[in-house]
Design a protein around this motif. Structure first.
Motif, PDB file in Angstrom:
ATOM      1  N   THR A  76       0.791  -1.225   0.172  1.00  0.00           N
ATOM      2  CA  THR A  76      -0.069  -0.152  -0.018  1.00  0.00           C
ATOM      3  C   THR A  76       0.937   1.403   0.042  1.00  0.00           C
ATOM      4  O   THR A  76       1.632   1.348   0.848  1.00  0.00           O
ATOM      5  N   PHE A  77       0.697   2.001  -1.005  1.00  0.00           N
ATOM      6  CA  PHE A  77       1.434   3.385  -0.981  1.00  0.00           C
ATOM      7  C   PHE A  77       0.432   4.631  -1.098  1.00  0.00           C
ATOM      8  O   PHE A  77       0.572   5.510  -0.368  1.00  0.00           O
ATOM      9  N   ASP A  78      -0.322   4.557  -2.156  1.00  0.00           N
ATOM     10  CA  ASP A  78      -0.891   5.831  -2.532  1.00  0.00           C
ATOM     11  C   ASP A  78      -1.707   6.390  -1.285  1.00  0.00           C
ATOM     12  O   ASP A  78      -1.532   7.720  -1.090  1.00  0.00           O
ATOM     13  N   THR A  79      -2.525   5.602  -0.926  1.00  0.00           N
ATOM     14  CA  THR A  79      -3.457   6.183   0.279  1.00  0.00           C
ATOM     15  C   THR A  79      -2.541   6.795   1.419  1.00  0.00           C
ATOM     16  O   THR A  79      -2.776   7.629   2.108  1.00  0.00           O
ATOM     17  N   ILE A  80      -1.609   6.065   1.594  1.00  0.00           N
ATOM     18  CA  ILE A  80      -0.976   6.301   3.103  1.00  0.00           C
ATOM     19  C   ILE A  80      -0.059   7.550   2.822  1.00  0.00           C
ATOM     20  O   ILE A  80      -0.124   8.850   3.398  1.00  0.00           O
ATOM     21  N   TYR A  81       0.670   7.494   1.574  1.00  0.00           N
ATOM     22  CA  TYR A  81       1.520   8.839   1.208  1.00  0.00           C
ATOM     23  C   TYR A  81       0.646   9.978   0.982  1.00  0.00           C
ATOM     24  O   TYR A  81       0.928  11.132   1.404  1.00  0.00           O
ATOM     25  N   ALA A  82      -0.162   9.852   0.153  1.00  0.00           N
ATOM     26  CA  ALA A  82      -1.056  11.028   0.061  1.00  0.00           C
ATOM     27  C   ALA A  82      -1.810  11.492   1.190  1.00  0.00           C
ATOM     28  O   ALA A  82      -2.162  12.755   1.113  1.00  0.00           O
ATOM     29  N   THR A  83      -2.227  10.844   2.233  1.00  0.00           N
ATOM     30  CA  THR A  83      -2.831  11.421   3.321  1.00  0.00           C
ATOM     31  C   THR A  83      -1.876  11.986   4.388  1.00  0.00           C
ATOM     32  O   THR A  83      -2.053  12.926   5.034  1.00  0.00           O
ATOM     33  N   THR A  84      -0.864  11.071   4.766  1.00  0.00           N
ATOM     34  CA  THR A  84       0.180  11.318   5.900  1.00  0.00           C
ATOM     35  C   THR A  84       1.591  11.411   5.642  1.00  0.00           C
ATOM     36  O   THR A  84       2.266  11.789   6.484  1.00  0.00           O
ATOM     37  N   GLN A  85       2.063  10.850   4.319  1.00  0.00           N
ATOM     38  CA  GLN A  85       3.460  10.751   4.079  1.00  0.00           C
ATOM     39  C   GLN A  85       4.122   9.926   5.310  1.00  0.00           C
ATOM     40  O   GLN A  85       5.481   9.932   5.263  1.00  0.00           O
ATOM     41  N   GLY A  86       3.271   9.146   5.906  1.00  0.00           N
ATOM     42  CA  GLY A  86       4.176   8.136   6.994  1.00  0.00           C
ATOM     43  C   GLY A  86       3.905   8.821   8.439  1.00  0.00           C
ATOM     44  O   GLY A  86       4.304   8.133   9.382  1.00  0.00           O
ATOM     45  N   GLY A  87       3.410   9.882   8.540  1.00  0.00           N
ATOM     46  CA  GLY A  87       3.425  10.651  10.064  1.00  0.00           C
ATOM     47  C   GLY A  87       2.239  10.410  10.653  1.00  0.00           C
ATOM     48  O   GLY A  87       1.308   9.425  10.075  1.00  0.00           O
ATOM     49  N   PRO A  88       1.536  11.009  11.553  1.00  0.00           N
ATOM     50  CA  PRO A  88       2.615  12.048  12.445  1.00  0.00           C
ATOM     51  C   PRO A  88       3.602  11.052  13.222  1.00  0.00           C
ATOM     52  O   PRO A  88       3.273   9.990  13.684  1.00  0.00           O
ATOM     53  N   ASN A  89       4.969  11.602  13.107  1.00  0.00           N
ATOM     54  CA  ASN A  89       6.238  11.137  13.710  1.00  0.00           C
ATOM     55  C   ASN A  89       6.444   9.509  13.396  1.00  0.00           C
ATOM     56  O   ASN A  89       6.319   8.737  14.419  1.00  0.00           O
ATOM     57  N   TYR A  90       6.211   9.389  12.357  1.00  0.00           N
ATOM     58  CA  TYR A  90       6.327   8.035  11.709  1.00  0.00           C
ATOM     59  C   TYR A  90       5.183   6.903  11.962  1.00  0.00           C
ATOM     60  O   TYR A  90       5.281   5.684  11.605  1.00  0.00           O
ATOM     61  N   ALA A  91       4.336   7.298  12.700  1.00  0.00           N
ATOM     62  CA  ALA A  91       3.254   6.315  13.103  1.00  0.00           C
ATOM     63  C   ALA A  91       2.404   5.575  12.012  1.00  0.00           C
ATOM     64  O   ALA A  91       1.794   4.713  12.360  1.00  0.00           O
TER      65      ALA A  91
END
Lengths: 271, 293
Positions: free
Chosen positions: B228-243
């Motif tokens: 999974t990439f698109d939905t995570i990256y476009a909403t949070t980029q991996g944040g907050p604080n890497y969570a």
């Protein structure tokens, strides 16, 4: 199976609730795309058509959306055509001559995370000055389209009766000609399915564009994504942009529903 | 009938262009990735790549960020797949009985999976918006406290799982519906004669017969869930604080935010190994349980 009227009402109610739950984000997107920023912020009205088409006009006037739509069309069409040119003969060869190892390679290419090639591509394309060219985007999107076309077409060609081809060869028709004049015309439903999927996957692709495209070649998903990098988000315009980018694939899927469903579940039932 | 050179070699003429393309665009980059995973290399720095052997791998395996990311990947994938499978089978059984508007229902259920992921992500970004989003408006209407959906370290992954369930449960539905249409009718008839209840029929006939289809659907979904990439990256980029930094997001950030290509490539190889292990295990399970047709 006969079931009572009460049970039938119950099933109908559950189905309706499900459909509503799955549609709400779409409805929310459409309604927000017609609202002004203030109306979205106040959020007391579900449907406020005060903004009318202002958001849509703004998207086209201020953000040059025509260019992004064109970019996405160019990349989607070119990569799909190239995937067909490479994939149709290859799928036929795999289906008829049992090239198991090759089909396995294609499957691996489908399973691998796209990021695995993205780093080397970035280094290579950077050296060759291909970043922000259509060539880089089209090449990368063929890697998505080709496995899909082969994935759908291999079982399709496998089910094509061998006697038909053999009798054509007996009549002196070359194998190339038999493929082009007899096999391909019969396979149009499969070709439509796989081309549609290839185009949709290219149209929706985000990760490759994020790295390989630039100002000259920016496709829609990236253009829409860039909306949120600003400090304050224009939600209305953002939702209008989201509607614009989703509309073509939704319309395409509605019209070609039968094909899309069979393509998406291709091979799944047979395992 | 004399066969021409073209006819004799048609197998290669047809497959070679695709083979060459895949070698150049896929096999070569993977080999290259293996190579740079053995170097310390930052594209931004002016220092040339430095050979570190397995140093990048050792660095990742002994660091916390990698294992946290593995944990998040398994959490996001595991919870999503369980919910999507159970929900998907139930919905499939529900919509595969004949009723008015069946076709429309199936069409509407198909929409989330063909819609552009980035626009879906943006819609959910608005739904989860703390002050004006639909999610908190619903909570307010129910007199509950609003939640910081994507903004809190504890809530961000469950919120993203909800997006995935919404978007991809329909895929399980579609595959299972297709599988249901191929089931034989005789077992149901004899079960009816024996007076079996609907629930008994479901658990003793439908589920066992559907197992191969369900497993295929699960495998297809798992392959995509792990990546999974698109939905995570476009909403949070991996944040907050890497969570919400799953492995795929971590590779992307290492490579294209920090431009640490060496360590990103090592991470990619570990990620790749993980995917292969999961898939081989599943295919073995499928062979034992359902048999490959």
């Amino acid at each position: 199976m006969r079931i009572g009227i009460g049970l039938r009402m119950y099933y109908a109610a559950v189905t309706i609730v499900l459909v509503i739950l799955f549609s709400i984000p779409f409805l929310w997107m459409i309604s927000a795309s017609f609202k002004t920023q203030v109306e979205i912020l106040s959020s007391d009205k579900w449907l406020a058509f005060g903004a009318e088409f202002k958001n849509y006009l703004m998207v086209f006037k201020e953000y040059d959306f025509i260019t992004f739509i064109r970019n996405s069309f160019v990349v989607g069409t070119a990569s799909t055509l190239a995937s067909l040119a490479l994939g149709l003969p290859a799928a036929y060869a795999v289906a008829k001559y049992r090239m198991g190892l090759f089909s396995l390679t294609v499957l691996v290419a489908k399973i691998l995370p796209g990021i695995t090639y993205l780093v080397p591509w970035y280094i290579l394309f950077n050296e060759l000055h291909l970043i922000d060219t259509f060539a880089a985007l089209i090449l990368s999107h063929i890697v998505i389209g080709l496995p899909f076309i082969m994935w759908v077409m291999i079982p399709f060609f496998e089910s094509f009766p061998a006697e038909v081809e053999e009798s054509a060869w007996m009549d002196g028709c070359s194998k190339m000609r038999t493929f082009a004049m007899i096999v391909l015309p019969v396979s149009v439903p499969g070709i439509v399915t796989s081309s549609l999927l290839s185009f949709i996957f290219s149209w929706n692709n985000f990760m490759f564009s994020l790295i390989l495209s630039g100002e000259k070649t920016k496709p829609l998903p990236l253009a829409v994504y860039n909306f949120i990098s600003g400090t304050s988000i224009e939600w209305g315009a953002l939702m209008a942009a989201a509607c614009i980018i989703t509309l073509p694939v939704l319309l395409l899927s509605l019209v070609m529903q039968k094909y899309i469903v069979s393509g998406l579940s291709a091979g799944a039932v047979k395992g | 009938m004399s066969s021409t050179w073209i006819d004799r070699n048609i197998k290669w003429i047809f497959s070679l262009p695709a083979v060459i393309f895949i070698l150049v665009m896929v096999a070569f980059p993977i080999a290259y990735t293996v190579r740079i995973s053995l170097y310390e290399w930052s594209m931004s720095a002016s220092t040339p790549p430095k050979w570190v052997g397995l140093g990048n791998y050792a660095g990742l395996l002994t660091g916390d960020r990698f294992w946290a990311s593995v944990g998040r990947t398994f959490f996001h994938t595991g919870v999503s797949i369980v919910i999507e499978t159970i929900l998907g089978i139930l919905i499939a059984v529900l919509v595969s009985r004949k009723f008015k508007g069946q076709k429309t229902t199936k069409t509407l259920l198909m929409l989330p999976m063909v819609a552009t992921p980035v626009s879906i992500s943006l819609v959910w970004l608005l739904i989860y918006e703390p002050s004006i989003g639909l999610a908190n408006q619903i909570l307010k209407a129910l007199s509950l406290k609003p939640l910081p959906w994507l903004g809190s370290v504890d809530l961000v992954l469950p919120s993203l799982i909800l997006v995935d369930v919404w978007q991809w449960t329909p895929m399980i539905v579609l595959i299972v519906v297709a599988g249901l249409t191929t089931l034989p009718t005789d077992p149901y008839e004899s079960a009816s004669v024996d007076g079996a209840t609907a629930a008994q029929k479901f658990f003793h006939i439908t589920l066992p017969l559907l197992m191969p289809t369900i497993l295929t659907a699960v495998i297809l979904r798992l392959i995509d869930l792990l990546k999974t990439f698109d939905t995570i990256y476009a909403t949070t980029q991996g944040g907050p604080n890497y969570a919400s930094e799953t492995l795929n997001i971590m590779v992307f950030n290492e490579a294209f935010t920090y431009f640490k290509f060496g360590s990103a490539s090592a991470l990619m190889m570990l990620f790749f190994l993980l995917i292969m292990v999961v898939i081989i295990a599943l295919i073995a399970l499928k062979k034992r349980l359902g048999g490959l047709h």
